[in-house]
Design an enzyme around this catalytic site. Structure first.
Site, mmCIF file in Angstrom:
data_model
loop_
_atom_site.group_PDB
_atom_site.id
_atom_site.type_symbol
_atom_site.label_atom_id
_atom_site.label_comp_id
_atom_site.label_asym_id
_atom_site.label_seq_id
_atom_site.Cartn_x
_atom_site.Cartn_y
_atom_site.Cartn_z
ATOM 1 N N LYS A 109 0.861 -1.180 0.000
ATOM 2 C CA LYS A 109 0.000 0.000 0.000
ATOM 3 C C LYS A 109 0.902 1.235 0.000
ATOM 4 C CE LYS A 109 -2.590 3.476 1.619
ATOM 5 N NZ LYS A 109 -2.024 4.830 1.780
ATOM 6 N N GLU A 123 9.145 1.440 11.029
ATOM 7 C CA GLU A 123 10.196 2.453 10.878
ATOM 8 C C GLU A 123 9.498 3.797 10.947
ATOM 9 O OE1 GLU A 123 12.397 5.190 10.266
ATOM 10 O OE2 GLU A 123 11.985 4.822 8.150
ATOM 11 N N CYS A 180 12.839 11.268 7.971
ATOM 12 C CA CYS A 180 12.896 10.796 9.359
ATOM 13 C C CYS A 180 14.297 10.918 9.942
ATOM 14 C CB CYS A 180 12.407 9.358 9.450
ATOM 15 S SG CYS A 180 13.329 8.195 8.429
ATOM 16 N N GLU A 206 9.113 16.107 15.985
ATOM 17 C CA GLU A 206 9.455 15.998 14.570
ATOM 18 C C GLU A 206 8.618 16.989 13.758
ATOM 19 O OE1 GLU A 206 10.520 12.365 11.652
ATOM 20 O OE2 GLU A 206 8.465 12.344 12.407
#
Length: 484
Positions: A173, A248, A282, A380
Site C-alpha cells: 500500500k 520504521e 525521518c 518531529e
C-alpha cells in the site's frame, strides 16, 4: 492509470472510483489512481496467499530468485529518468535527488539478491552421539508493506526485495500522495519474471486500505514506514491477529559538533542534513548541538551556507530544496515556527513561506538559543527547520541527545576517538554517524529505538523480519531408553 496491480495484471477496483495526485510544486494533476477498498485489499491478499501456498516463488532456488532480483535492479536503472521524473512531480523533491535515489534503489535490489543465496540456518552436532539439531530459516509467508510519500521508491525497496529474497509474497500500500513509482515497480518486477500474485499493489487512503491491510487475518507480517502516531495504530491492529510487526517511524535526530571537530568539514553536512528532501525525512538532523566555545562561530557558518541553498522548481537541476508535499504539512511547519518564536528561541534565518504563483515552498529556517524543552527541539517537524542548542560537556550533550521520545539516528563531529565512542555507546539511537551524516549502505541495518520503531531494515539482519525459524531434531541409529 486508474487500476490496482493484483495477481500479475492491472485490475479495476471494486468501487471503480478514482483519485488524483497533484504536483506540490506546480499544482497540476500528475495522474489518476484507483481508490482502493477493503474488498480490493482482500483480493490482493488472496492472490498473495495463493502465490505463497501453491505458487513457484517460495519453492525456487535462491539462485533463481537472486537472478530475478538482479534483473529488476537493471530494469530500474534503465528507467531511471522516467521514474525520477514521476517521483519529482508527485513528491516535490529535486530531480537530481530523485535520480540519486533511483540509483541507490538499484543497489538495494542487487544487495537483497545476495541474501537470496546466503540466508541460512544452523546445524548442531554436539547434542549427543546419536543426535543432530537443525535450525532452518523459512519464509514467513504473506507480508503487507505500507510506505510513505517522502521516499516512495527507495523505502519500498528497503522492504520488498528483502521479503522476496527469502521467498515471501507481498501486498503493498503506497502513500496516496505518491503511488506512481510503486506501480511502475510492480510492472518492472513482472517483466523480470516475478510470478503473478507475488507482488500486489493496492492504491488508496490509509482508511480503508492501510487499515484493512493491517487488520487482515491472512497476513503473516506487516511492515510500516511513516509517522509514530500511525505506527501505533498499525501495531495495535497487527496485535489483534498476533502477526509480526516491523515499524520504521519518526526521528528528532541530534547533529552534535564538538569544539575539536573539523568545522570546515562539518558545516556542509549539517546544512545538508536538515534541508535534504525539504526536511521531510525521518533522519533529518533537525537538532544541532554545539559545544559552547564554538557555538557562535559555527552558527554563523551554518547561517551563511544555509542562506545560499537554492529553493524552487524541483525540475530544475540547480535546485536543492523543492516543494512541501501538501497544505497540511505546510501549515504544520508554520505552526512550529510560530511555536519557536513564542517559546523564546531566536529566529536567525527564514521562517516564511516563499510566495509563488504555484506550489508550496518554505524558506530554509534556523533558530538558535533553543532549549531542549521547546517543541521545535523535541518534536518531529518534517520541514526545513533547524534548532540550535548549546552544551558544555560530553555528558550534557548525551543527555540532550537522549532527551526526546525518539532514537533513530545521530551525528557526532569530533577528532577525539574517545569522545566519538563515548557518544556512540551512550546515545540511544539505531544509527550513529561519526564525522559524516546521513550516509547509507545496503549492508548496514537501519531502524530506531523507542518511538522511532521496531525491527531493522537493510543488511543481512533484515531477513529476520521476513523469516521464521524452525527447529528440527534428528535421532540416528537405534533409539535407546524408555519412559516406562
Amino acid at each position: 492509470m486508474g487500476k490496482h496491480w493484483i495477481n500479475g495484471s492491472f485490475v479495476r477496483g471494486a468501487t471503480r472510483d478514482f483519485f488524483t495526485t497533484v504536483s506540490p510544486a506546480h499544482d497540476t494533476t500528475v495522474s489518476e489512481y484507483a481508490l482502493g477498498s477493503a474488498d480490493d485489499v482482500h483480493q490482493a491478499v488472496k492472490a498473495a496467499r495463493k502465490a505463497f501456498d501453491t505458487g513457484p516463488w517460495p519453492r525456487m532456488t535462491g539462485r533463481e530468485r537472486a537472478n530475478i532480483l538482479i534483473d529488476i535492479g537493471h530494469r530500474i536503472r534503465a528507467q531511471c529518468d522516467e521514474l525520477a521524473h514521476l517521483e519529482t512531480l508527485e513528491s516535490g523533491k529535486p530531480i537530481t535527488q530523485a535520480i540519486d535515489e533511483i540509483n541507490a534503489t538499484v543497489d538495494l535490489w542487487h544487495y537483497a539478491a545476495t541474501l537470496a543465496r546466503h540466508t541460512s540456518g544452523e546445524a548442531y552436532n554436539h547434542l549427543g552421539e546419536n543426535k543432530i539439531g537443525l535450525v532452518m530459516r523459512e519464509p514467513a509467508g504473506v507480508v503487507g508493506l505500507i510506505t510513505p510519500w517522502n521516499f516512495p521508491l527507495l523505502i519500498i525497496s528497503q522492504k520488498l526485495p528483502y521479503a522476496l529474497a527469502v521467498g515471501c509474497t507481498a501486498v503493498v500500500k503506497p502513500s496516496e500522495l505518491t503511488p506512481g513509482t510503486t506501480l511502475k515497480l510492480a510492472t518492472i518486477a513482472h517483466e523480470s519474471g516475478v510470478p503473478p500474485g507475488v507482488i500486489n499493489v493496492v492504491t488508496g487512503f490509509g482508511d480503508p486500505v492501510g487499515k484493512s491491510l493491517s487488520e487482515h487475518a491472512d497476513l503473516d507480517v506487516i511492515s510500516f514506514t511513516g509517522s509514530t502516531e500511525v505506527g501505533r495504530q498499525v501495531a495495535a491492529a497487527a496485535g489483534k491477529n498476533l502477526k509480526r510487526c516491523s515499524l520504521e517511524l519518526g526521528g528528532k535526530n541530534p547533529h552534535i559538533v564538538f569544539a575539536d571537530a573539523d568545522l570546515d568539514a562539518a558545516v556542509d553536512p549539517v546544512v545538508f542534513g536538515v534541508y535534504f528532501n525539504m526536511g521531510e525525512c525521518c533522519n533529518s538532523g533537525s537538532r544541532l548541538l554545539l559545544e559552547e566555545s564554538i557555538a557562535e562561530e559555527f552558527t554563523q557558518r551554518v547561517l551563511e551556507l544555509a542562506a545560499k541553498v537554492p529553493v524552487g522548481d524541483p525540475l530544475s537541476p540547480e535546485v536543492k530544496v523543492g516543494a512541501i508535499i501538501n497544505e497540511a504539512q505546510l501549515n504544520k511547519i508554520n505552526q512550529y515556527v510560530e511555536s519557536g518564536e513564542h517559546s523564546g528561541a531566536r529566529l536567525r534565518l527564514g521562517g516564511q513561506q516563499i510566495p509563488t504563483l504555484n506550489g508550496r515552498f518554505f524558506e530554509p529556517t534556523i533558530f538558535d538559543q533553543a532549549t531542549p524543552d521547546m517543541p521545535i527541539a523535541r518534536e518531529e517537524i518534517f520541514g526545513p527547520v533547524l534548532s540550535i542548542i548549546t552544551f558544555k560537556s560530553t555528558e550534557e550533550a548525551i543527555n540532550i541527545a537522549n532527551d526526546t521520545n525518539y532514537g533513530l539516528s545521530a551525528g557526532v563531529w569530533t577528532t577525539n576517538v574517545d569522545t566519538a565512542f563515548e557518544m556512540s555507546r551512550n546515545i540511544r539511537a539505531g544509527t550513529i554517524w561519526i564525522n559524516c551524516f546521513m550516509e547509507g549502505h545496503p549492508e548496514l541495518p537501519f531502524g530506531g529505538y523507542n518511538d522511532s520503531g521496531l525491527g531493522r531494515e537493510l543488511g543481512r539482519f533484515s531477513t529476520d523480519e521476513f523469516t521464521e525459524l524452525k527447529t528440527i531434531q534428528l535421532h540416528t541409529g537405534i533409539h535407546t531408553g524408555s519412559w516406562l
